[in-house]
Enzyme design. Structure first.
Site, PDB file in Angstrom:
ATOM      1  N   GLY A 242       0.638  -1.341   0.038  1.00  0.00           N
ATOM      2  CA  GLY A 242       0.101   0.275   0.026  1.00  0.00           C
ATOM      3  C   GLY A 242       0.897   1.352  -0.428  1.00  0.00           C
ATOM      4  N   ASP A 278      15.441  -8.363   6.344  1.00  0.00           N
ATOM      5  CA  ASP A 278      14.761  -7.677   7.762  1.00  0.00           C
ATOM      6  C   ASP A 278      15.148  -6.372   8.189  1.00  0.00           C
ATOM      7  OD1 ASP A 278      14.186  -7.075  10.891  1.00  0.00           O
ATOM      8  OD2 ASP A 278      15.445  -8.954  11.978  1.00  0.00           O
ATOM      9  N   ASP A 294       6.716   1.070   8.418  1.00  0.00           N
ATOM     10  CA  ASP A 294       5.145   0.533   8.529  1.00  0.00           C
ATOM     11  C   ASP A 294       5.284  -0.885   9.378  1.00  0.00           C
ATOM     12  OD1 ASP A 294       2.487   0.883   9.059  1.00  0.00           O
ATOM     13  OD2 ASP A 294       1.765  -0.350   7.183  1.00  0.00           O
ATOM     14  N   LYS A 323       2.828   2.524  16.849  1.00  0.00           N
ATOM     15  CA  LYS A 323       1.976   1.540  17.527  1.00  0.00           C
ATOM     16  C   LYS A 323       1.709   1.727  18.908  1.00  0.00           C
ATOM     17  CE  LYS A 323      -1.070  -1.743  17.863  1.00  0.00           C
ATOM     18  NZ  LYS A 323      -2.587  -1.747  17.805  1.00  0.00           N
TER      19      LYS A 323
HETATM   20  N1  SAM Z   1       2.263  -0.598   4.378  1.00  0.00           N
HETATM   21  C1  SAM Z   1       2.136  -2.453   4.209  1.00  0.00           C
HETATM   22  C2  SAM Z   1       1.072  -1.626   3.331  1.00  0.00           C
HETATM   23  O1  SAM Z   1       0.925  -0.136   2.919  1.00  0.00           O
HETATM   24  O2  SAM Z   1       0.462  -2.655   2.057  1.00  0.00           O
HETATM   25  C3  SAM Z   1       1.377  -3.028   5.433  1.00  0.00           C
HETATM   26  C4  SAM Z   1       2.563  -2.677   6.493  1.00  0.00           C
HETATM   27  S1  SAM Z   1       2.044  -3.810   7.009  1.00  0.00           S
HETATM   28  C5  SAM Z   1       0.887  -3.337   8.495  1.00  0.00           C
HETATM   29  C6  SAM Z   1       2.828  -4.851   8.128  1.00  0.00           C
HETATM   30  C7  SAM Z   1       4.457  -5.598   7.255  1.00  0.00           C
HETATM   31  O3  SAM Z   1       6.104  -5.626   8.397  1.00  0.00           O
HETATM   32  C8  SAM Z   1       4.211  -6.636   7.777  1.00  0.00           C
HETATM   33  O4  SAM Z   1       3.705  -7.427   6.190  1.00  0.00           O
HETATM   34  C9  SAM Z   1       5.167  -7.574   7.799  1.00  0.00           C
HETATM   35  O5  SAM Z   1       5.451  -9.005   6.970  1.00  0.00           O
HETATM   36  C10 SAM Z   1       6.406  -6.605   8.130  1.00  0.00           C
HETATM   37  N2  SAM Z   1       7.231  -7.174   9.254  1.00  0.00           N
HETATM   38  C11 SAM Z   1       7.329  -7.233  10.536  1.00  0.00           C
HETATM   39  N3  SAM Z   1       8.379  -7.440  10.770  1.00  0.00           N
HETATM   40  C12 SAM Z   1       9.331  -7.068   9.941  1.00  0.00           C
HETATM   41  C13 SAM Z   1      10.408  -6.461   9.637  1.00  0.00           C
HETATM   42  N4  SAM Z   1      11.207  -6.865  11.264  1.00  0.00           N
HETATM   43  N5  SAM Z   1      10.965  -6.684   8.776  1.00  0.00           N
HETATM   44  C14 SAM Z   1      10.321  -6.163   7.025  1.00  0.00           C
HETATM   45  N6  SAM Z   1       9.376  -6.083   7.730  1.00  0.00           N
HETATM   46  C15 SAM Z   1       8.731  -6.308   8.378  1.00  0.00           C
END
Ligand code: SAM
Length: 375
Positions: A242, A278, A294, A323
């Site tokens: 997004g 990561d 995000d 958050k």
């Molecule tokens: N901004 C995105 C959108 O607009 O579609 C939505 C993001 S979603 C709220 C959070 C994302 O963070 C998830 O896809 C998850 O896989 C990712 N995530 C969580 N921990 C992470 C990390 N340590 N490194 C990279 N991505 C991570």
């Protein structure tokens, strides 16, 4: 909906002391405390009444102060995070008749605030109002109301955003709170609630959040300078895409970092490089213009990571979500801000930190770091 504060004698006078604060429903306490603290540092005493789950807080100053003075003193609205918009109460129409509500408003205006002409009018229904009829009514009411006010010489012929705006709050069908906002001292969108259209091809609704962040936290000039085609961006926690979608729409070249999948159509744009890694560890080989993040994680962990990016000069500007925990949300934000300020002090240059709980935010707030004076 919780009941409104009792109407006191002052409600029939012009320079009422009431100030209405708009927040996300459920965050009235944070908004009220944030405002009280700010007013106190300016030496202005007052008290707040929280209307639970309505997204409305009523603040009463202990002393009567002219609207303009109050606005100048209190309203660096950009410095407020949980307060989305601020309306100065001028009086109330109560009880609001069932017939000819417009007539009742005009009569009240003529009696209490003669000769003032507003640049536009906005009607607000509390965001937390369960009354769908009230919301539908407000939507339909605005156009005939504006036409009648114009006929009566109370509204400028053409919408004028540089003038005072008449702000009407409809808590229910029985009461109308009449107030106003002043140019330069109000949210980018009435009540802090933008009406943005979700593009059909957007991979997630979150795209609206980043759009709102740019519309709310940057001014026109800054948007012209900071959101230009060809800029580079890194999107940490990008899946399904997004935020990346919005950056791509602005012509940017994006590195999307996430172990999750990215929207296929977005990848076909040719503007996105997907890195499965990561986001707290990965760093770019070359500095980018924007780093957006995000990832849902502990807020302190996120601000520490953002601080490192600026210290190493990996990005020039950033937007990220924090958050907040269920309890002590204001305290947690203040602590995070302090940590971020300390980290940024160790980076080259000086930076503005801007933050807001956006309309499209839920339990989180959105923060921007931008080089100071970079407009
Ligand atoms: N901004 C995105 C959108 O607009 O579609 C939505 C993001 S979603 C709220 C959070 C994302 O963070 C998830 O896809 C998850 O896989 C990712 N995530 C969580 N921990 C992470 C990390 N340590 N490194 C990279 N991505 C991570």
């Amino acid at each position: 909906m919780a009941s409104l504060p009792a109407v006191s004698a002052k409600s029939s006078k012009l320079a009422a002391t009431g100030v209405w604060l708009f927040s996300r429903p459920g965050f009235e306490s944070e908004a009220g405390r944030e405002w009280l603290d700010q007013a106190r540092t300016l030496g202005i005493q007052g008290s707040v009444e929280l209307l639970a789950d309505t997204g409305l807080v009523c603040w009463e100053a202990s002393a009567r102060v002219p609207v303009e003075t109050r606005a100048e003193q209190y309203l660096p609205i950009d410095s407020l995070v949980f307060v989305r918009d601020v309306v100065f109460e001028l009086g109330r129409v109560e009880p609001l008749p069932k017939q000819d509500r417009v007539g009742a408003l005009i009569t009240a205006l003529d009696a209490r605030i003669p000769e003032r002409k507003w640049g536009e009018v906005a009607v607000h229904v509390p965001e937390g109002s369960p009354d769908a009829d009230l919301t539908a009514f407000a939507r339909k009411w605005t156009a005939p109301l504006a036409a009648a006010l114009r006929r009566h010489g109370r509204l400028k012929e053409k919408r004028d955003r540089g003038a005072r705006r008449l702000d009407l709050i409809l808590p229910d069908f029985e009461r109308l709170i009449v107030g106003e906002t002043l140019p330069g001292q109000r949210a980018a969108f009435p009540g802090g609630r933008p009406r943005l259209r979700l593009p059909g091809s957007a991979p997630s609704r979150s795209t609206l959040k980043l759009e709102e962040a740019f519309l709310t936290l940057l001014n026109d000039k800054e948007r012209g300078r900071w959101l230009t085609p060809g800029m580079t961006a890194v999107d940490l926690g990008a899946s399904p895409g997004g935020w990346t979608f919005h950056l791509v729409g602005r012509g940017m070249l994006v590195t999307a970092v996430d172990n999750g999948p990215m929207n296929a159509a977005l990848m076909n744009s040719g503007q996105v490089d997907h890195v499965r890694s990561d986001g707290f560890v990965w760093v770019p080989e070359r500095p980018c213009d924007w780093m957006v993040c995000d990832i849902v994680d502990k807020p302190r962990r996120t601000v520490d990571m953002v601080g490192r990016w600026f210290q190493h000069g990996y990005c020039r500007a950033s937007v990220f979500n924090l958050k907040l925990p269920m309890k002590k949300r204001l305290e947690e934000w203040r602590l995070c801000r302090q940590r971020l300020e300390e980290a940024l002090a160790g980076a080259a240059g000086s930076f503005d930190i801007r933050a807001k709980q956006l309309y499209h935010d839920r339990e989180e707030i959105t923060v921007m770091v931008l080089p100071r004076g970079a407009g």
